[in-house]
Design a protein around this motif. Structure first.
Motif, mmCIF file in Angstrom:
data_model
loop_
_atom_site.group_PDB
_atom_site.id
_atom_site.type_symbol
_atom_site.label_atom_id
_atom_site.label_comp_id
_atom_site.label_asym_id
_atom_site.label_seq_id
_atom_site.Cartn_x
_atom_site.Cartn_y
_atom_site.Cartn_z
ATOM 1 N N GLU A 40 25.018 -29.098 -23.423
ATOM 2 C CA GLU A 40 24.858 -27.646 -23.443
ATOM 3 C C GLU A 40 23.664 -27.215 -22.585
ATOM 4 O OE1 GLU A 40 24.207 -24.099 -26.711
ATOM 5 O OE2 GLU A 40 24.854 -26.073 -27.408
ATOM 6 N N LEU A 41 22.579 -27.990 -22.599
ATOM 7 C CA LEU A 41 21.420 -27.685 -21.777
ATOM 8 C C LEU A 41 21.787 -27.724 -20.293
ATOM 9 C CD1 LEU A 41 18.385 -27.135 -21.414
ATOM 10 C CD2 LEU A 41 18.044 -29.621 -21.505
ATOM 11 N N GLY A 42 22.523 -28.754 -19.887
ATOM 12 C CA GLY A 42 22.962 -28.849 -18.492
ATOM 13 C C GLY A 42 23.819 -27.670 -18.089
ATOM 14 N N ALA A 43 24.721 -27.257 -18.961
ATOM 15 C CA ALA A 43 25.598 -26.117 -18.667
ATOM 16 C C ALA A 43 24.785 -24.823 -18.539
ATOM 17 C CB ALA A 43 26.654 -25.973 -19.753
ATOM 18 N N ARG A 44 23.737 -24.679 -19.347
ATOM 19 C CA ARG A 44 22.906 -23.483 -19.280
ATOM 20 C C ARG A 44 22.046 -23.458 -18.015
ATOM 21 N NH1 ARG A 44 19.924 -22.051 -24.927
ATOM 22 N NH2 ARG A 44 21.768 -21.838 -26.220
ATOM 23 N N LEU A 45 21.467 -24.606 -17.681
ATOM 24 C CA LEU A 45 20.537 -24.653 -16.555
ATOM 25 C C LEU A 45 21.237 -24.641 -15.205
ATOM 26 C CD1 LEU A 45 17.869 -27.203 -17.808
ATOM 27 C CD2 LEU A 45 17.737 -24.708 -17.764
ATOM 28 N N ALA A 46 22.436 -25.185 -15.175
ATOM 29 C CA ALA A 46 23.139 -25.294 -13.888
ATOM 30 C C ALA A 46 24.619 -25.026 -14.076
ATOM 31 C CB ALA A 46 22.916 -26.680 -13.295
ATOM 32 N N GLU A 48 26.724 -23.923 -12.162
ATOM 33 C CA GLU A 48 27.516 -24.320 -10.988
ATOM 34 C C GLU A 48 27.135 -25.713 -10.518
ATOM 35 O OE1 GLU A 48 27.194 -21.268 -8.060
ATOM 36 O OE2 GLU A 48 27.783 -19.711 -9.476
ATOM 37 N N ASN A 49 26.525 -26.494 -11.426
ATOM 38 C CA ASN A 49 26.149 -27.877 -11.144
ATOM 39 C C ASN A 49 25.160 -27.993 -9.983
ATOM 40 O OD1 ASN A 49 26.251 -30.434 -12.116
ATOM 41 N ND2 ASN A 49 27.904 -31.081 -10.761
ATOM 42 N N LYS A 50 24.220 -27.048 -9.915
ATOM 43 C CA LYS A 50 23.230 -27.048 -8.846
ATOM 44 C C LYS A 50 21.816 -27.071 -9.417
ATOM 45 C CE LYS A 50 26.180 -24.513 -5.686
ATOM 46 N NZ LYS A 50 26.400 -23.271 -4.971
ATOM 47 N N GLY A 51 21.615 -27.757 -10.523
ATOM 48 C CA GLY A 51 20.305 -27.788 -11.161
ATOM 49 C C GLY A 51 19.347 -28.747 -10.493
ATOM 50 N N ALA A 52 18.090 -28.621 -10.855
ATOM 51 C CA ALA A 52 17.044 -29.481 -10.315
ATOM 52 C C ALA A 52 16.979 -30.793 -11.074
ATOM 53 C CB ALA A 52 15.699 -28.768 -10.412
ATOM 54 N N MET A 53 16.615 -31.864 -10.370
ATOM 55 C CA MET A 53 16.438 -33.156 -11.023
ATOM 56 C C MET A 53 15.122 -33.191 -11.799
ATOM 57 S SD MET A 53 16.262 -36.877 -9.305
ATOM 58 C CE MET A 53 15.089 -37.969 -10.044
ATOM 59 N N MET A 63 3.490 -28.555 -22.004
ATOM 60 C CA MET A 63 3.556 -28.928 -20.603
ATOM 61 C C MET A 63 4.182 -30.313 -20.525
ATOM 62 S SD MET A 63 -0.086 -29.835 -18.917
ATOM 63 C CE MET A 63 -1.103 -30.826 -19.953
ATOM 64 N N GLY A 64 4.937 -30.541 -19.450
ATOM 65 C CA GLY A 64 5.583 -31.829 -19.258
ATOM 66 C C GLY A 64 6.495 -31.779 -18.054
ATOM 67 N N VAL A 65 7.156 -32.889 -17.814
ATOM 68 C CA VAL A 65 8.116 -32.983 -16.717
ATOM 69 C C VAL A 65 9.468 -33.343 -17.319
ATOM 70 C CG1 VAL A 65 8.738 -34.141 -14.567
ATOM 71 C CG2 VAL A 65 6.326 -33.761 -15.123
ATOM 72 N N VAL A 66 10.456 -32.469 -17.120
ATOM 73 C CA VAL A 66 11.813 -32.703 -17.613
ATOM 74 C C VAL A 66 12.613 -33.303 -16.458
ATOM 75 C CG1 VAL A 66 13.887 -31.669 -18.607
ATOM 76 C CG2 VAL A 66 11.632 -30.743 -19.194
ATOM 77 N N VAL A 67 13.204 -34.470 -16.723
ATOM 78 C CA VAL A 67 13.978 -35.191 -15.712
ATOM 79 C C VAL A 67 15.446 -35.161 -16.114
ATOM 80 C CG1 VAL A 67 14.298 -37.372 -14.492
ATOM 81 C CG2 VAL A 67 12.021 -36.727 -15.328
ATOM 82 N N SER A 68 16.274 -34.688 -15.209
ATOM 83 C CA SER A 68 17.720 -34.690 -15.440
ATOM 84 C C SER A 68 18.287 -35.991 -14.871
ATOM 85 C CB SER A 68 18.361 -33.499 -14.732
ATOM 86 O OG SER A 68 19.764 -33.653 -14.741
ATOM 87 N N HIS A 69 18.641 -36.917 -15.748
ATOM 88 C CA HIS A 69 19.243 -38.170 -15.280
ATOM 89 C C HIS A 69 20.722 -37.992 -14.971
ATOM 90 C CE1 HIS A 69 16.016 -41.125 -15.509
ATOM 91 N NE2 HIS A 69 15.528 -40.340 -16.441
ATOM 92 N N ASP A 70 21.392 -37.163 -15.754
ATOM 93 C CA ASP A 70 22.799 -36.847 -15.512
ATOM 94 C C ASP A 70 23.087 -35.525 -16.205
ATOM 95 O OD1 ASP A 70 25.599 -36.609 -15.429
ATOM 96 O OD2 ASP A 70 25.889 -38.768 -15.642
ATOM 97 N N MET A 71 23.026 -34.451 -15.443
ATOM 98 C CA MET A 71 23.150 -33.119 -16.018
ATOM 99 C C MET A 71 24.513 -32.898 -16.676
ATOM 100 S SD MET A 71 21.954 -29.547 -14.301
ATOM 101 C CE MET A 71 20.370 -30.217 -13.857
ATOM 102 N N ARG A 72 25.586 -33.368 -16.039
ATOM 103 C CA ARG A 72 26.930 -33.193 -16.621
ATOM 104 C C ARG A 72 27.081 -33.923 -17.944
ATOM 105 N NH1 ARG A 72 30.396 -34.387 -11.279
ATOM 106 N NH2 ARG A 72 29.846 -32.510 -10.151
ATOM 107 N N LEU A 109 20.290 -25.271 -29.267
ATOM 108 C CA LEU A 109 21.191 -26.192 -28.547
ATOM 109 C C LEU A 109 21.901 -27.018 -29.611
ATOM 110 C CD1 LEU A 109 18.777 -27.419 -25.722
ATOM 111 C CD2 LEU A 109 20.699 -25.840 -25.467
ATOM 112 N N ARG A 110 23.150 -26.697 -29.848
ATOM 113 C CA ARG A 110 23.879 -27.316 -30.960
ATOM 114 C C ARG A 110 24.061 -28.824 -30.808
ATOM 115 N NH1 ARG A 110 26.626 -22.608 -29.570
ATOM 116 N NH2 ARG A 110 28.008 -23.922 -28.367
ATOM 117 N N ASP A 111 24.089 -29.323 -29.572
ATOM 118 C CA ASP A 111 24.320 -30.754 -29.369
ATOM 119 C C ASP A 111 23.041 -31.527 -29.022
ATOM 120 O OD1 ASP A 111 23.924 -29.736 -26.821
ATOM 121 O OD2 ASP A 111 25.534 -30.893 -25.907
ATOM 122 N N PHE A 112 21.870 -30.915 -29.231
ATOM 123 C CA PHE A 112 20.590 -31.558 -28.929
ATOM 124 C C PHE A 112 20.366 -32.755 -29.845
ATOM 125 C CE2 PHE A 112 16.064 -32.018 -29.858
ATOM 126 C CZ PHE A 112 15.536 -32.178 -28.590
#
Length: 141
Positions: A40-46, A48-53, A63-72, A109-112
Motif C-alpha cells: 500500500e505504501l508503494g502504491a501511495r508513493l508511486a 505510476e511506478n515512478k517512485g524514488a529508491m 529522521m532517517g533514510v527510507v530505501v525502496s528495495h522493491d516498491m511493487r 497502512l493496513r498491510d504494514f
C-alpha cells in the motif's frame, strides 16, 4: 593462476587471510536497519511506478533514510540513526519511528508489517593495500 581477484565484500576473508589491515575512521554513525513491508505504501508513493529508491526524511518527529528495495512488492528498509551509548537499540520504539518517517498514523497502512531490526555502524575505511603477491583486492574487499 597468474592473478587471483578477491571481491568478497567489506568483511573480506581474502583480505583478512592476506593480513591486510583496514585504515580510516570507524563508528562514524550507528543505525538501526528496519525491514518492513507495505504494498500500500508503494502504491501511495508511486501510483505510476515512478517512485524514488532513496528518500531522506527530516521532519519534526523523525529522521532517517527510507530505501525502496522493491516498491511493487512493498519491500522497504529504514535506516534510523541512534546514538549509543546514550540510546540502546532495544529501547527504541522502532514501529513508531518508521510510522513517523513515513508520515502516517498506526493502522493507516493496513498491510504494514515489521520484519526485523538490526544495528550497524557506518565506517569510512579502506584496505591498506590492494595487491599482495598474485592477489588483487577489488570492490568492497
Amino acid at each position: 593462476f597468474d592473478l587471483v581477484v578477491g571481491a568478497d565484500g567489506a568483511r573480506s576473508r581474502v583480505r583478512q587471510a592476506l593480513g591486510v589491515a583496514m585504515r580510516g575512521e570507524h563508528d562514524l554513525e550507528a543505525f538501526a536497519s528496519v525491514h518492513f513491508t507495505s504494498r500500500e505504501l508503494g502504491a501511495r508513493l508511486a501510483p505510476e511506478n515512478k517512485g524514488a529508491m532513496l528518500s531522506f526524511v527530516f521532519n519534526a518527529r523523525a529522521m532517517g533514510v527510507v530505501v525502496s528495495h522493491d516498491m511493487r512488492a512493498g519491500e522497504w528498509v529504514l535506516h534510523l540513526p541512534f546514538f549509543p551509548p546514550v540510546q540502546k537499540l532495544e529501547h527504541l520504539d522502532v514501529r513508531q519511528a518508521v510510522l513517523d518517517c513515513l508520515g502516517v498514523r498506526d493502522g493507516e497502512l493496513r498491510d504494514f508489517k515489521l520484519h526485523s531490526t538490526r544495528a550497524w555502524g557506518m565506517h569510512a575505511v579502506c584496505a591498506a593495500s590492494f595487491k599482495r603477491g598474485p592477489v588483487m583486492l577489488v570492490g568492497d574487499a
